[in-house]
Design a protein around this motif. Structure first.
Motif, PDB file in Angstrom:
ATOM      1  N   PHE A 136      -4.948   0.731 -12.022  1.00  0.00           N
ATOM      2  CA  PHE A 136      -4.102   1.274 -10.966  1.00  0.00           C
ATOM      3  C   PHE A 136      -4.908   1.532  -9.697  1.00  0.00           C
ATOM      4  O   PHE A 136      -4.520   1.128  -8.601  1.00  0.00           O
ATOM      5  CB  PHE A 136      -3.428   2.569 -11.438  1.00  0.00           C
ATOM      6  CG  PHE A 136      -2.591   3.216 -10.380  1.00  0.00           C
ATOM      7  CD1 PHE A 136      -1.315   2.751 -10.119  1.00  0.00           C
ATOM      8  CD2 PHE A 136      -3.085   4.271  -9.630  1.00  0.00           C
ATOM      9  CE1 PHE A 136      -0.538   3.328  -9.132  1.00  0.00           C
ATOM     10  CE2 PHE A 136      -2.317   4.860  -8.645  1.00  0.00           C
ATOM     11  CZ  PHE A 136      -1.043   4.390  -8.390  1.00  0.00           C
ATOM     12  N   TRP A 137      -6.033   2.208  -9.830  1.00  0.00           N
ATOM     13  CA  TRP A 137      -6.847   2.541  -8.660  1.00  0.00           C
ATOM     14  C   TRP A 137      -7.459   1.296  -8.038  1.00  0.00           C
ATOM     15  O   TRP A 137      -7.659   1.238  -6.817  1.00  0.00           O
ATOM     16  CB  TRP A 137      -7.908   3.570  -9.012  1.00  0.00           C
ATOM     17  CG  TRP A 137      -7.290   4.910  -9.265  1.00  0.00           C
ATOM     18  CD1 TRP A 137      -7.082   5.499 -10.481  1.00  0.00           C
ATOM     19  CD2 TRP A 137      -6.747   5.803  -8.296  1.00  0.00           C
ATOM     20  NE1 TRP A 137      -6.442   6.706 -10.319  1.00  0.00           N
ATOM     21  CE2 TRP A 137      -6.227   6.921  -8.991  1.00  0.00           C
ATOM     22  CE3 TRP A 137      -6.630   5.782  -6.912  1.00  0.00           C
ATOM     23  CZ2 TRP A 137      -5.621   7.991  -8.341  1.00  0.00           C
ATOM     24  CZ3 TRP A 137      -6.029   6.857  -6.270  1.00  0.00           C
ATOM     25  CH2 TRP A 137      -5.540   7.940  -6.976  1.00  0.00           C
ATOM     26  N   SER A 138      -7.764   0.297  -8.846  1.00  0.00           N
ATOM     27  CA  SER A 138      -8.322  -0.951  -8.319  1.00  0.00           C
ATOM     28  C   SER A 138      -7.357  -1.639  -7.363  1.00  0.00           C
ATOM     29  O   SER A 138      -7.780  -2.204  -6.352  1.00  0.00           O
ATOM     30  CB  SER A 138      -8.667  -1.904  -9.462  1.00  0.00           C
ATOM     31  OG  SER A 138      -9.699  -1.379 -10.241  1.00  0.00           O
TER      32      SER A 138
ATOM     33  N   PHE B 161       0.824  -1.210   0.000  1.00  0.00           N
ATOM     34  CA  PHE B 161       0.000   0.000   0.000  1.00  0.00           C
ATOM     35  C   PHE B 161       0.858   1.259   0.000  1.00  0.00           C
ATOM     36  O   PHE B 161       0.516   2.250  -0.648  1.00  0.00           O
ATOM     37  CB  PHE B 161      -0.964   0.014   1.190  1.00  0.00           C
ATOM     38  CG  PHE B 161      -1.979   1.112   1.081  1.00  0.00           C
ATOM     39  CD1 PHE B 161      -3.007   1.023   0.165  1.00  0.00           C
ATOM     40  CD2 PHE B 161      -1.877   2.247   1.865  1.00  0.00           C
ATOM     41  CE1 PHE B 161      -3.932   2.049   0.036  1.00  0.00           C
ATOM     42  CE2 PHE B 161      -2.791   3.274   1.751  1.00  0.00           C
ATOM     43  CZ  PHE B 161      -3.821   3.173   0.839  1.00  0.00           C
ATOM     44  N   GLY B 162       1.971   1.240   0.721  1.00  0.00           N
ATOM     45  CA  GLY B 162       2.855   2.406   0.741  1.00  0.00           C
ATOM     46  C   GLY B 162       3.436   2.714  -0.624  1.00  0.00           C
ATOM     47  O   GLY B 162       3.466   3.876  -1.045  1.00  0.00           O
ATOM     48  N   ALA B 163       3.890   1.678  -1.334  1.00  0.00           N
ATOM     49  CA  ALA B 163       4.426   1.886  -2.684  1.00  0.00           C
ATOM     50  C   ALA B 163       3.341   2.386  -3.623  1.00  0.00           C
ATOM     51  O   ALA B 163       3.579   3.264  -4.464  1.00  0.00           O
ATOM     52  CB  ALA B 163       5.040   0.589  -3.205  1.00  0.00           C
ATOM     53  N   TRP B 164       2.124   1.854  -3.458  1.00  0.00           N
ATOM     54  CA  TRP B 164       1.004   2.312  -4.282  1.00  0.00           C
ATOM     55  C   TRP B 164       0.692   3.774  -3.980  1.00  0.00           C
ATOM     56  O   TRP B 164       0.488   4.578  -4.899  1.00  0.00           O
ATOM     57  CB  TRP B 164      -0.228   1.430  -4.040  1.00  0.00           C
ATOM     58  CG  TRP B 164      -1.411   1.886  -4.828  1.00  0.00           C
ATOM     59  CD1 TRP B 164      -1.722   1.558  -6.106  1.00  0.00           C
ATOM     60  CD2 TRP B 164      -2.422   2.804  -4.396  1.00  0.00           C
ATOM     61  NE1 TRP B 164      -2.873   2.202  -6.495  1.00  0.00           N
ATOM     62  CE2 TRP B 164      -3.313   2.970  -5.460  1.00  0.00           C
ATOM     63  CE3 TRP B 164      -2.657   3.487  -3.205  1.00  0.00           C
ATOM     64  CZ2 TRP B 164      -4.433   3.794  -5.368  1.00  0.00           C
ATOM     65  CZ3 TRP B 164      -3.765   4.313  -3.118  1.00  0.00           C
ATOM     66  CH2 TRP B 164      -4.637   4.455  -4.200  1.00  0.00           C
ATOM     67  N   ALA B 165       0.650   4.139  -2.690  1.00  0.00           N
ATOM     68  CA  ALA B 165       0.322   5.510  -2.307  1.00  0.00           C
ATOM     69  C   ALA B 165       1.366   6.497  -2.812  1.00  0.00           C
ATOM     70  O   ALA B 165       1.025   7.606  -3.240  1.00  0.00           O
ATOM     71  CB  ALA B 165       0.184   5.607  -0.787  1.00  0.00           C
ATOM     72  N   VAL B 166       2.627   6.113  -2.767  1.00  0.00           N
ATOM     73  CA  VAL B 166       3.691   6.990  -3.281  1.00  0.00           C
ATOM     74  C   VAL B 166       3.459   7.278  -4.758  1.00  0.00           C
ATOM     75  O   VAL B 166       3.560   8.426  -5.208  1.00  0.00           O
ATOM     76  CB  VAL B 166       5.084   6.354  -3.057  1.00  0.00           C
ATOM     77  CG1 VAL B 166       6.156   7.044  -3.882  1.00  0.00           C
ATOM     78  CG2 VAL B 166       5.445   6.389  -1.580  1.00  0.00           C
TER      79      VAL B 166
END
Length: 117
Positions: free
Chosen positions: A99-101, A20-25
């Motif tokens: 990406f958002w999924s 989740f952190g990598a996605w949020a970045v």
């Protein structure tokens, strides 16, 4: 044995945090692409989650329906990451919905873990 189980839970949470952190970045950085770190985080969470699904060292029954739903969501996340990474290599971009999924499904998986008893 309970301490070992808590260590595996910690590793599972770390895998979720990495994914989740990598996605949020990427999401808040405006790039919206999949990275190798997302795949690594998903793999860590998956391996630790499968280890937690084994009934070792506990006195209560596991909720196998919950575990099955979480595994299904994890498989969809893995498929989206795999397909999206392939598209990213080919075209240089990941479809926005894909990406958002990944982010929404990652949060859903964490929500299922915390809320569903």
């Amino acid at each position: 044995m309970e301490i070992l189980r808590h260590v595996v839970v910690f590793i599972h949470l770390t895998g979720f945090a990495v994914l989740f952190g990598a996605w949020a970045v990427e999401a808040f950085g405006g790039r919206r692409r999949f990275t190798r770190l997302m795949t690594i985080g998903m793999t860590i969470a998956a391996v630790a989650g499968l280890a937690l699904a084994a009934p070792w060292g506990i006195e209560y029954d596991l909720n196998y329906v919950k575990l099955g739903v979480k595994l299904g969501v994890l498989l969809v996340i893995g498929a989206l990451l795999g397909i999206g990474t392939g598209r990213q290599r080919k075209t240089g971009a990941v479809p926005s919905a894909m990406f958002w999924s990944v982010g929404v499904l990652t949060l859903l998986n964490a929500g299922i873990a915390v809320i569903w008893r």
